[in-house]
Motif scaffolding. Structure first.
Motif, PDB file in Angstrom:
ATOM      1  N   TYR A  36      -3.603 -10.186  15.126  1.00  0.00           N
ATOM      2  CA  TYR A  36      -3.035  -8.843  15.138  1.00  0.00           C
ATOM      3  C   TYR A  36      -2.892  -8.298  13.721  1.00  0.00           C
ATOM      4  N   ILE A  37      -2.689  -6.980  13.663  1.00  0.00           N
ATOM      5  CA  ILE A  37      -2.503  -6.232  12.421  1.00  0.00           C
ATOM      6  C   ILE A  37      -1.074  -5.695  12.407  1.00  0.00           C
ATOM      7  N   THR A  38      -0.459  -5.704  11.225  1.00  0.00           N
ATOM      8  CA  THR A  38       0.870  -5.116  11.079  1.00  0.00           C
ATOM      9  C   THR A  38       0.857  -4.092   9.954  1.00  0.00           C
ATOM     10  N   VAL A  39       1.613  -3.024  10.155  1.00  0.00           N
ATOM     11  CA  VAL A  39       1.878  -2.024   9.117  1.00  0.00           C
ATOM     12  C   VAL A  39       3.360  -1.709   9.213  1.00  0.00           C
ATOM     13  N   GLY A  40       4.149  -2.255   8.297  1.00  0.00           N
ATOM     14  CA  GLY A  40       5.588  -2.126   8.428  1.00  0.00           C
ATOM     15  C   GLY A  40       6.047  -2.777   9.727  1.00  0.00           C
ATOM     16  N   GLY A  41       6.768  -2.028  10.554  1.00  0.00           N
ATOM     17  CA  GLY A  41       7.237  -2.559  11.833  1.00  0.00           C
ATOM     18  C   GLY A  41       6.254  -2.392  12.971  1.00  0.00           C
ATOM     19  N   PHE A  42       5.079  -1.825  12.700  1.00  0.00           N
ATOM     20  CA  PHE A  42       4.072  -1.595  13.721  1.00  0.00           C
ATOM     21  C   PHE A  42       3.177  -2.830  13.851  1.00  0.00           C
ATOM     22  N   ARG A  43       2.855  -3.230  15.090  1.00  0.00           N
ATOM     23  CA  ARG A  43       1.967  -4.362  15.353  1.00  0.00           C
ATOM     24  C   ARG A  43       0.965  -3.973  16.429  1.00  0.00           C
ATOM     25  N   ALA A  44      -0.304  -4.341  16.224  1.00  0.00           N
ATOM     26  CA  ALA A  44      -1.351  -4.059  17.207  1.00  0.00           C
ATOM     27  C   ALA A  44      -2.325  -5.224  17.225  1.00  0.00           C
ATOM     28  N   GLY A  45      -2.640  -5.716  18.434  1.00  0.00           N
ATOM     29  CA  GLY A  45      -3.594  -6.809  18.552  1.00  0.00           C
ATOM     30  C   GLY A  45      -3.270  -7.688  19.744  1.00  0.00           C
ATOM     31  N   TYR A  46      -3.812  -8.893  19.709  1.00  0.00           N
ATOM     32  CA  TYR A  46      -3.551  -9.880  20.758  1.00  0.00           C
ATOM     33  C   TYR A  46      -2.435 -10.777  20.258  1.00  0.00           C
ATOM     34  N   SER A  47      -1.255 -10.652  20.862  1.00  0.00           N
ATOM     35  CA  SER A  47      -0.065 -11.257  20.267  1.00  0.00           C
ATOM     36  C   SER A  47       0.973 -11.579  21.328  1.00  0.00           C
ATOM     37  N   VAL A  48       1.874 -12.498  20.978  1.00  0.00           N
ATOM     38  CA  VAL A  48       3.066 -12.673  21.791  1.00  0.00           C
ATOM     39  C   VAL A  48       3.910 -11.405  21.667  1.00  0.00           C
ATOM     40  N   THR A  49       4.647 -11.093  22.716  1.00  0.00           N
ATOM     41  CA  THR A  49       5.447  -9.880  22.765  1.00  0.00           C
ATOM     42  C   THR A  49       6.926 -10.225  22.639  1.00  0.00           C
ATOM     43  N   PHE A  50       7.779  -9.220  22.794  1.00  0.00           N
ATOM     44  CA  PHE A  50       9.221  -9.456  22.714  1.00  0.00           C
ATOM     45  C   PHE A  50       9.670 -10.514  23.719  1.00  0.00           C
ATOM     46  N   ALA A  51       9.013 -10.579  24.873  1.00  0.00           N
ATOM     47  CA  ALA A  51       9.417 -11.517  25.926  1.00  0.00           C
ATOM     48  C   ALA A  51       9.267 -12.967  25.492  1.00  0.00           C
ATOM     49  N   ASP A  52       8.457 -13.228  24.466  1.00  0.00           N
ATOM     50  CA  ASP A  52       8.280 -14.598  23.992  1.00  0.00           C
ATOM     51  C   ASP A  52       9.561 -15.156  23.382  1.00  0.00           C
ATOM     52  N   ASP A  53      10.477 -14.282  22.941  1.00  0.00           N
ATOM     53  CA  ASP A  53      11.740 -14.722  22.344  1.00  0.00           C
ATOM     54  C   ASP A  53      12.820 -14.983  23.386  1.00  0.00           C
ATOM     55  N   ILE A  54      12.497 -14.776  24.655  1.00  0.00           N
ATOM     56  CA  ILE A  54      13.483 -14.977  25.720  1.00  0.00           C
ATOM     57  C   ILE A  54      13.598 -16.460  26.035  1.00  0.00           C
ATOM     58  N   GLY A  55      14.831 -16.930  26.173  1.00  0.00           N
ATOM     59  CA  GLY A  55      15.051 -18.318  26.554  1.00  0.00           C
ATOM     60  C   GLY A  55      15.968 -19.022  25.582  1.00  0.00           C
ATOM     61  N   ILE A  56      16.140 -20.309  25.826  1.00  0.00           N
ATOM     62  CA  ILE A  56      17.036 -21.132  25.026  1.00  0.00           C
ATOM     63  C   ILE A  56      16.268 -22.324  24.475  1.00  0.00           C
ATOM     64  N   ALA A  57      16.884 -23.059  23.567  1.00  0.00           N
ATOM     65  CA  ALA A  57      16.254 -24.249  23.004  1.00  0.00           C
ATOM     66  C   ALA A  57      16.064 -25.299  24.088  1.00  0.00           C
ATOM     67  N   GLY A  58      15.142 -26.221  23.863  1.00  0.00           N
ATOM     68  CA  GLY A  58      14.814 -27.210  24.874  1.00  0.00           C
ATOM     69  C   GLY A  58      13.570 -26.813  25.640  1.00  0.00           C
ATOM     70  N   GLU A  59      13.226 -27.595  26.643  1.00  0.00           N
ATOM     71  CA  GLU A  59      11.982 -27.399  27.388  1.00  0.00           C
ATOM     72  C   GLU A  59      12.213 -27.013  28.845  1.00  0.00           C
ATOM     73  N   ASN A  60      13.448 -26.616  29.185  1.00  0.00           N
ATOM     74  CA  ASN A  60      13.789 -26.393  30.587  1.00  0.00           C
ATOM     75  C   ASN A  60      13.673 -24.944  31.024  1.00  0.00           C
ATOM     76  N   ASP A  61      13.824 -23.987  30.102  1.00  0.00           N
ATOM     77  CA  ASP A  61      13.799 -22.592  30.513  1.00  0.00           C
ATOM     78  C   ASP A  61      12.374 -22.172  30.842  1.00  0.00           C
ATOM     79  N   SER A  83       0.848  -1.195   0.000  1.00  0.00           N
ATOM     80  CA  SER A  83       0.000   0.000   0.000  1.00  0.00           C
ATOM     81  C   SER A  83       0.877   1.236   0.000  1.00  0.00           C
ATOM     82  N   GLU A  84       0.230   2.397  -0.069  1.00  0.00           N
ATOM     83  CA  GLU A  84       0.979   3.652  -0.072  1.00  0.00           C
ATOM     84  C   GLU A  84       1.662   3.942   1.258  1.00  0.00           C
TER      85      GLU A  84
END
Length: 282
Positions: A86-111, A60-61
């Motif tokens: 959620y809705i995104t426009v470029g880097g903007f996100r609004a809605g019911y969504s996982v946040t930055f904190a969802d990327d915290i942790g390591i591989a595996g099921e222990n963290d 879009s424009e």
């Protein structure tokens, strides 16, 4: 009359007939056996989870406009829910969504440092070739503006390694957290290390005052990946314990995989847990 392939946003998209909006439909069915055991009891059960995802995008424009809907249900509750939307426009996100904190942790099921990472939220993320920064505001409860939280993150990719820092503050609880994280390609696999600290319980962290952990994922074969991990925790109560586990993932065929894990926590009761999963993705 026919479906036109849309390759502007990746594989799997097609044009919704009569529009310039591209749609991708994906999902998975997961059948699992989960079990747990300690000094006093043991338990286990089967569970089936269904997930359907709808992703749209169009130019879009004002940039690329997108949306994402994930519907999910399990055999235990027999109800489908809107797991994310959620809705995104470029880097903007609004809605019911996982946040930055969802990327915290390591591989595996222990963290298990982060306890809350999905809210009604708004955020903005800016990414360049090597750097990413983001800021978001979360509605932590249904109390509206009476209980808001703020999150921020920054990461830098330095060759084969990526360094990231995360932080959040719960204005209702007047408590916050900070996490540092490193991931790097090492030898035949990938190493992940992280450490986190929280001032006191909040909507983001409800149990642990601090933790450190490490995991290493290596590809034993083209189809088999094995991830051992270790974690150390200290709770707000002062209790501390050690945890370790091994996760194995095997790609049986295109769209079909299996996961097996065994995890141990050195608490007062010496807890063991794990699962066996069969996953069909499309």
């Amino acid at each position: 009359e026919y479906v036109r392939v849309c390759d502007a946003f990746g594989t799997g998209y097609f044009y919704i007939p009569g529009t310039e909006t591209c749609l991708k439909i994906s999902g998975s069915v997961r059948f699992a056996y989960d079990w747990s055991s300690n000094d006093t009891s043991s338990d286990g059960d089967f569970q089936t989870r269904a997930r359907v995802e709808f992703t749209t995008a169009n130019d879009s424009e004002i940039g690329t406009i997108g949306s994402y809907i994930r519907l999910q249900g399990t055999s235990d509750d027999e109800n489908a829910i809107v797991e994310q939307a959620y809705i995104t426009v470029g880097g903007f996100r609004a809605g019911y969504s996982v946040t930055f904190a969802d990327d915290i942790g390591i591989a595996g099921e222990n963290d298990s440092f982060i306890s809350g990472s999905k809210f009604d939220m708004v955020s903005y993320t800016y990414s360049s070739d090597a750097f990413t920064v983001g800021l978001g505001v979360d509605e932590l409860t249904n109390a509206g503006f009476d209980d808001l939280g703020v999150e921020a993150m920054a990461s830098a990719s330095l060759g084969a390694a990526t360094v990231a820092i995360y932080g959040g503050y719960d204005f209702g609880a007047e408590e916050g957290f900070v996490v540092g994280q490193l991931s790097a390609d090492v030898g035949p696999g990938s190493l992940g290390i992280y450490g986190g600290w929280a001032s006191d319980p909040s909507a983001y962290v409800d149990t642990y005052e601090w933790t450190v952990g490490a995991a290493y994922t290596f590809k034993a074969t083209d189809k088999l990946s094995i991830t051992p991990s270790v974690n150390y925790f200290e709770e707000f109560t002062g209790a501390d314990y050690f945890g370790a586990g091994v996760l194995a993932t095997y790609q049986i065929a295109s769209g079909l995989s299996t996961e097996v894990t065994v995890d141990y926590k050195d608490t007062a009761t010496e807890d063991w847990s794990g699962f066996v999963r069969l996953i069909r993705s499309f």
